[in-house]
Design a protein around this motif. Structure first.
Motif, PDB file in Angstrom:
ATOM      1  N   THR A 600      11.645 -15.985  -9.353  1.00 22.93           N
ATOM      2  CA  THR A 600      11.109 -16.315  -8.032  1.00 22.93           C
ATOM      3  C   THR A 600      11.968 -15.755  -6.913  1.00 22.93           C
ATOM      4  N   TYR A 601      13.294 -15.719  -7.095  1.00 27.63           N
ATOM      5  CA  TYR A 601      14.149 -15.220  -6.024  1.00 27.63           C
ATOM      6  C   TYR A 601      14.130 -13.699  -5.926  1.00 27.63           C
ATOM      7  N   PHE A 602      13.517 -12.998  -6.894  1.00 28.82           N
ATOM      8  CA  PHE A 602      13.372 -11.547  -6.820  1.00 28.82           C
ATOM      9  C   PHE A 602      11.935 -11.124  -6.519  1.00 28.82           C
ATOM     10  N   GLN A 603      11.007 -12.061  -6.432  1.00 25.95           N
ATOM     11  CA  GLN A 603       9.623 -11.704  -6.162  1.00 25.95           C
ATOM     12  C   GLN A 603       9.401 -11.070  -4.789  1.00 25.95           C
ATOM     13  N   PRO A 604      10.181 -11.434  -3.732  1.00 19.73           N
ATOM     14  CA  PRO A 604       9.983 -10.724  -2.457  1.00 19.73           C
ATOM     15  C   PRO A 604      10.235  -9.229  -2.532  1.00 19.73           C
ATOM     16  N   TYR A 605      10.958  -8.757  -3.548  1.00 16.35           N
ATOM     17  CA  TYR A 605      11.252  -7.333  -3.669  1.00 16.35           C
ATOM     18  C   TYR A 605      10.270  -6.619  -4.596  1.00 16.35           C
ATOM     19  N   ASN A 606       9.253  -7.334  -5.044  1.00 18.88           N
ATOM     20  CA  ASN A 606       8.231  -6.762  -5.919  1.00 18.88           C
ATOM     21  C   ASN A 606       6.991  -6.384  -5.124  1.00 18.88           C
ATOM     22  N   VAL A 607       7.176  -5.994  -3.867  1.00 23.83           N
ATOM     23  CA  VAL A 607       6.060  -5.794  -2.953  1.00 23.83           C
ATOM     24  C   VAL A 607       5.334  -4.480  -3.208  1.00 23.83           C
ATOM     25  N   ALA A 608       5.996  -3.515  -3.849  1.00 21.23           N
ATOM     26  CA  ALA A 608       5.371  -2.201  -4.019  1.00 21.23           C
ATOM     27  C   ALA A 608       4.125  -2.253  -4.882  1.00 21.23           C
ATOM     28  N   SER A 609       3.981  -3.281  -5.698  1.00 27.29           N
ATOM     29  CA  SER A 609       2.831  -3.362  -6.600  1.00 27.29           C
ATOM     30  C   SER A 609       1.639  -4.076  -5.988  1.00 27.29           C
ATOM     31  N   HIS A 610       1.816  -4.770  -4.853  1.00 25.18           N
ATOM     32  CA  HIS A 610       0.683  -5.536  -4.290  1.00 25.18           C
ATOM     33  C   HIS A 610       0.695  -5.530  -2.769  1.00 25.18           C
ATOM     34  N   GLY A 611       1.320  -4.572  -2.126  1.00 19.34           N
ATOM     35  CA  GLY A 611       1.389  -4.557  -0.671  1.00 19.34           C
ATOM     36  C   GLY A 611       0.049  -4.265  -0.029  1.00 19.34           C
ATOM     37  N   PRO A 612      -0.080  -4.535   1.280  1.00 22.09           N
ATOM     38  CA  PRO A 612      -1.370  -4.347   1.960  1.00 22.09           C
ATOM     39  C   PRO A 612      -1.692  -2.899   2.299  1.00 22.09           C
ATOM     40  N   VAL A 613      -0.720  -2.011   2.323  1.00 20.79           N
ATOM     41  CA  VAL A 613      -0.969  -0.616   2.693  1.00 20.79           C
ATOM     42  C   VAL A 613      -1.629   0.099   1.515  1.00 20.79           C
ATOM     43  N   ASP A 614      -2.764   0.695   1.775  1.00 18.89           N
ATOM     44  CA  ASP A 614      -3.500   1.430   0.734  1.00 18.89           C
ATOM     45  C   ASP A 614      -4.084   2.675   1.380  1.00 18.89           C
ATOM     46  N   THR A 615      -3.364   3.791   1.280  1.00 18.28           N
ATOM     47  CA  THR A 615      -3.791   5.043   1.889  1.00 18.28           C
ATOM     48  C   THR A 615      -4.501   5.973   0.916  1.00 18.28           C
ATOM     49  N   GLY A 616      -4.555   5.605  -0.360  1.00 12.48           N
ATOM     50  CA  GLY A 616      -5.114   6.478  -1.359  1.00 12.48           C
ATOM     51  C   GLY A 616      -4.089   7.342  -2.069  1.00 12.48           C
ATOM     52  N   PHE A 617      -2.847   7.362  -1.549  1.00 11.86           N
ATOM     53  CA  PHE A 617      -1.756   8.098  -2.184  1.00 11.86           C
ATOM     54  C   PHE A 617      -0.730   7.085  -2.677  1.00 11.86           C
ATOM     55  N   VAL A 618      -0.456   7.101  -3.952  1.00 11.27           N
ATOM     56  CA  VAL A 618       0.416   6.088  -4.552  1.00 11.27           C
ATOM     57  C   VAL A 618       1.821   6.167  -3.974  1.00 11.27           C
ATOM     58  N   GLY A 619       2.347   7.359  -3.794  1.00  6.58           N
ATOM     59  CA  GLY A 619       3.697   7.500  -3.263  1.00  6.58           C
ATOM     60  C   GLY A 619       3.824   7.007  -1.838  1.00  6.58           C
ATOM     61  N   VAL A 620       2.838   7.334  -0.998  1.00  3.93           N
ATOM     62  CA  VAL A 620       2.873   6.866   0.391  1.00  3.93           C
ATOM     63  C   VAL A 620       2.753   5.354   0.445  1.00  3.93           C
ATOM     64  N   ASN A 621       1.886   4.787  -0.390  1.00  7.86           N
ATOM     65  CA  ASN A 621       1.764   3.329  -0.439  1.00  7.86           C
ATOM     66  C   ASN A 621       3.087   2.686  -0.835  1.00  7.86           C
ATOM     67  N   TYR A 622       3.775   3.291  -1.796  1.00  8.43           N
ATOM     68  CA  TYR A 622       5.049   2.740  -2.256  1.00  8.43           C
ATOM     69  C   TYR A 622       6.075   2.735  -1.123  1.00  8.43           C
ATOM     70  N   VAL A 623       6.174   3.842  -0.404  1.00  8.66           N
ATOM     71  CA  VAL A 623       7.182   3.945   0.650  1.00  8.66           C
ATOM     72  C   VAL A 623       6.887   2.973   1.783  1.00  8.66           C
ATOM     73  N   LEU A 624       5.651   2.940   2.259  1.00 11.95           N
ATOM     74  CA  LEU A 624       5.318   2.086   3.401  1.00 11.95           C
ATOM     75  C   LEU A 624       5.414   0.607   3.045  1.00 11.95           C
TER      76      LEU A 624
END
Length: 692
Positions: A600-624
């Motif tokens: 639970t204390y590391f879940q805030p850093y797991n955002v790359a898999s479910h973040g709100p940014v979805d541009t259609g490019f996986v790498g750009v989504n990961y960075v943003l």
């Protein structure tokens, strides 16, 4: 009749008073007091004096007599406290009572006509109806005023205290910063699935790289006595990379696999920082960096780990609270106690608190307090058949001091070398995240450069020297990536607090401590001993360290107008949005009661898999998604935009004042402070970003 009617009516004579008229009462001479007869100057008195009334009368105050040097911890020396003048209404009443009565000829004059009402104007100072301003009350000075050039440092930048003082002060300088140097790998390596021996190896590597980069900075960087080490700025993005979706499901050698990706990202970020410093871009970037920007950015670094701190302490609440209370008592309640002329409790708060808590935990473990019949702390909870053991196995692991075998399995001698974990893996999206984080690390270092230079140097560095320091920090980060420390290297923010407490500003003492770190890195048992610190005590120490980091960040506001509503709103917005915006990214798309392998204390850093940014490019989504979930990035963006667009004066914003290169090169003392050794600077005088 006509002539009589056209004449003016006779004036009415006033009624005669008693004859002969009494003379106006003369004010009686007050008897002289003993103080006035003898010429005694009171420090605290109700009598008004020239010295006491100087601040309120607009006169220049007399210069302070030279006294004992200022001490930030003892507070300022005693000042005279002049008596406050009475309020305007009371003063007017007293003046009216003391005024002698007017002669009879002046008693019957009609009152003067009231002045015409005027409209409120800006030139009137914002006063209604153009009324004159009342006499201002004297301004009370702050309890602790930090001088622009403190003189309480025992040894300044170029001082040579001698062999014995260099050893003593160099030792205490690094011991006081022990938590900032060793605690980062104790959090990261277990998160990557590393063993106790892996943790000990990373600790030894951190000691080696910290010593090398500190020597590099004191020789070829800003040359200020600043210890370099694993920065907390890089910890949050490193944890975000560790919890990336591509690392889920790894079973064998996951520690080395993740470490190689971290090494590649850190090297890319270090190269970007080298370009930022040595190309002169940092000199342009400094125009945007001010105390109002640095304060919330550094404070957000400490606030970003609130989900890890006490959550980990709660796994063994009694030991965690004891550790936290010990450090608080030593650092705050006992901070003014001196032993042999040194503030032992304040300087050694972290090691003293850790030693006492560790001894208590060892005694409780040996007495069997944390022993449960039929249960073994080394067996995972999932493999325990008994429900009783599954309930207490976490408590046994957290509270007992014999669960870690790092000290036993560590060799006596260990030689950390580059690429010891394998060839780095370069991933552009992870490297881009580290490039953006290196900008935040540079902002943190700029605040440390300016504050420490006011303590130990003759003048602040030039813009070129600051750029040179950032370039050397980029080289240090590249070295950290090659050796595999897991995070980048930067100026530790606690340097300013340590210099103020230890009063040691000599770079020779800092260089001696760096050599000691290099020697300790070779002794493998040292890394094993540090790696065996229980996780609960590590979390309690980090709660204190992160709180201090937040406080040190906010202390940069002392350079500006602290009472300014502009600065308060900018800093408040930056801090609030730095907590709220990342929380939105971290909680987006998460379902409640979802079983996840990530703690639970590391879940805030797991955002790359479910973040709100979805541009259609996986790498750009990961960075943003990753960058916008970092608290310090949001605080920096909000502060730098508002501070550079909202109108405000230079004094109100507290702009950093750097030395001018042309004037500084004509001062021999400045050249001795910042000039590169071995006459290297002469070959680079044409490069402005090299400073000198």
């Amino acid at each position: 009749m006509a002539s009589s009617s056209g004449a003016l009516p006779p004036t009415r004579r006033p009624r005669p008073g008693p004859w002969p008229p009494a003379p106006p009462p003369q004010p009686q001479a007050q008897p002289l007091s003993w103080a006035k007869r003898t010429g005694f100057q009171p420090r605290v008195s109700g009598e008004s004096s020239a010295t006491a009334s100087a601040p309120s009368s607009g006169q220049a105050p007399l210069p302070r007599p030279p006294g004992a040097p200022a001490d930030l911890e003892c507070g300022p020396p005693a000042r005279p406290s002049p008596a406050l003048p009475p309020p305007p209404a009371a003063a007017a009443t007293n003046a009216k009572q003391q005024q002698p009565p007017p002669p009879p000829q002046q008693r019957q004059q009609p009152p003067a006509a009231p002045p015409a009402r005027t409209r409120r104007r800006d030139s009137d100072g914002g006063r209604p109806n153009g009324q004159p301003a009342a006499a201002p009350l004297p301004q009370l000075q702050e309890e602790e005023d930090v001088p622009e050039r403190p003189a309480h440092v025992k040894y300044e930048l170029r001082d040579s205290p001698g062999i014995f003082p260099v050893v003593i002060y160099g030792f205490q300088h690094y011991i006081s910063m022990l938590g900032s140097i060793i605690l980062v790998p104790l959090v990261m390596v277990p998160a990557m699935g590393g063993s106790a021996d892996d943790t000990a190896a990373v600790v030894s590597t951190v000691l080696l790289v910290s010593g090398l980069t500190t020597l590099l900075h004191t020789l070829f960087g800003t040359r200020l006595p600043l210890v370099q080490g694993p920065s907390f700025v890089y910890l949050a993005p490193a944890l975000a990379i560790i919890n990336s979706p591509e690392f889920f499901g790894l079973n064998d050698n996951n520690f080395k696999h993740i470490m190689k990706h971290l090494q590649g990202a850190i090297i890319i970020g270090g190269v970007f920082q080298v370009l930022l410093g040595y190309t002169g871009l940092m000199s342009l970037f400094l125009r945007l960096i001010n105390p109002v920007v640095v304060s919330p950015t550094v404070a957000a670094v400490g606030l970003s780990f609130f989900s890890y701190g006490f959550t980990k302490v709660g796994s063994c609440i009694e030991m965690g609270l004891l550790q936290l209370m010990m450090v608080i008592i030593f650092a705050l309640y006992f901070r003014k106690i001196k032993l042999f002329g040194y503030r032992v409790f304040l300087i050694y708060a972290v090691p003293l608190g850790l030693g006492i808590t560790w001894a208590v935990a060892f005694a409780l473990t040996a007495s069997g307090v944390y022993s449960y019949k039929g249960c073994d702390a080394n067996i995972p909870a999932s493999n325990n058949i008994s429900a009783f053991c599954r309930k207490h196995v976490l408590r046994m692991k957290s509270c007992r001091v014999d669960t870690s075998h790092a000290l036993r399995v560590s060799p006596w001698f260990r030689f950390p070398y580059p690429l010891q974990w394998g060839t780095p893996v370069f991933n552009w999206k992870m490297g881009l995240v580290m490039c953006l984080v290196s900008v935040i690390a540079s902002v943190d270092s700029v605040g440390s450069y300016h504050a420490s230079s006011l303590f130990v140097a003759t003048r602040p560095p030039t813009v070129g020297i600051v750029s040179r320091g950032i370039g050397v920090e980029g080289i240090s980060t590249v070295l950290a990536g090659l050796w595999g420390t897991g995070v980048g290297s930067a100026t530790i923010t606690e340097n300013v607090h340590t210099i103020a407490v230890t009063k040691m500003g000599s770079r020779k003492a800092v260089g001696f401590g760096a050599i000691v770190l290099i020697l300790l890195s070779v002794v493998g048992k040292v890394g094993g001993f540090i790696a065996s610190i229980p996780d609960v005590m590590v979390a309690a120490l980090l709660c204190f360290m992160w709180a201090m980091l937040c406080a040190l960040g906010l202390s940069n506001l002392r350079y500006g107008a602290t009472g300014s509503s502009r600065n308060s709103i900018v800093v408040g917005l930056a801090l609030f949005l730095s907590l709220s915006v990342p929380s939105y990214f971290q909680q987006y798309g998460l379902l409640p009661n979802t079983n996840s392998s990530v703690p639970t204390y590391f879940q805030p850093y797991n955002v790359a898999s479910h973040g709100p940014v979805d541009t259609g490019f996986v790498g750009v989504n990961y960075v943003l998604n990753t960058v916008l979930s970092l608290n310090m990035v949001i605080a920096f963006l909000v502060a730098v935009i508002l501070d550079n667009t909202v109108p405000g004066g230079r004094q109100e914003r507290g702009l950093y004042v750097w030395s001018e290169a042309e004037e500084a090169t004509r001062e021999p003392s400045f050249l001795k402070d910042y000039e590169l050794p071995f006459k290297i600077g002469r070959a680079f005088r044409w490069v402005k970003c090299m400073g000198l």
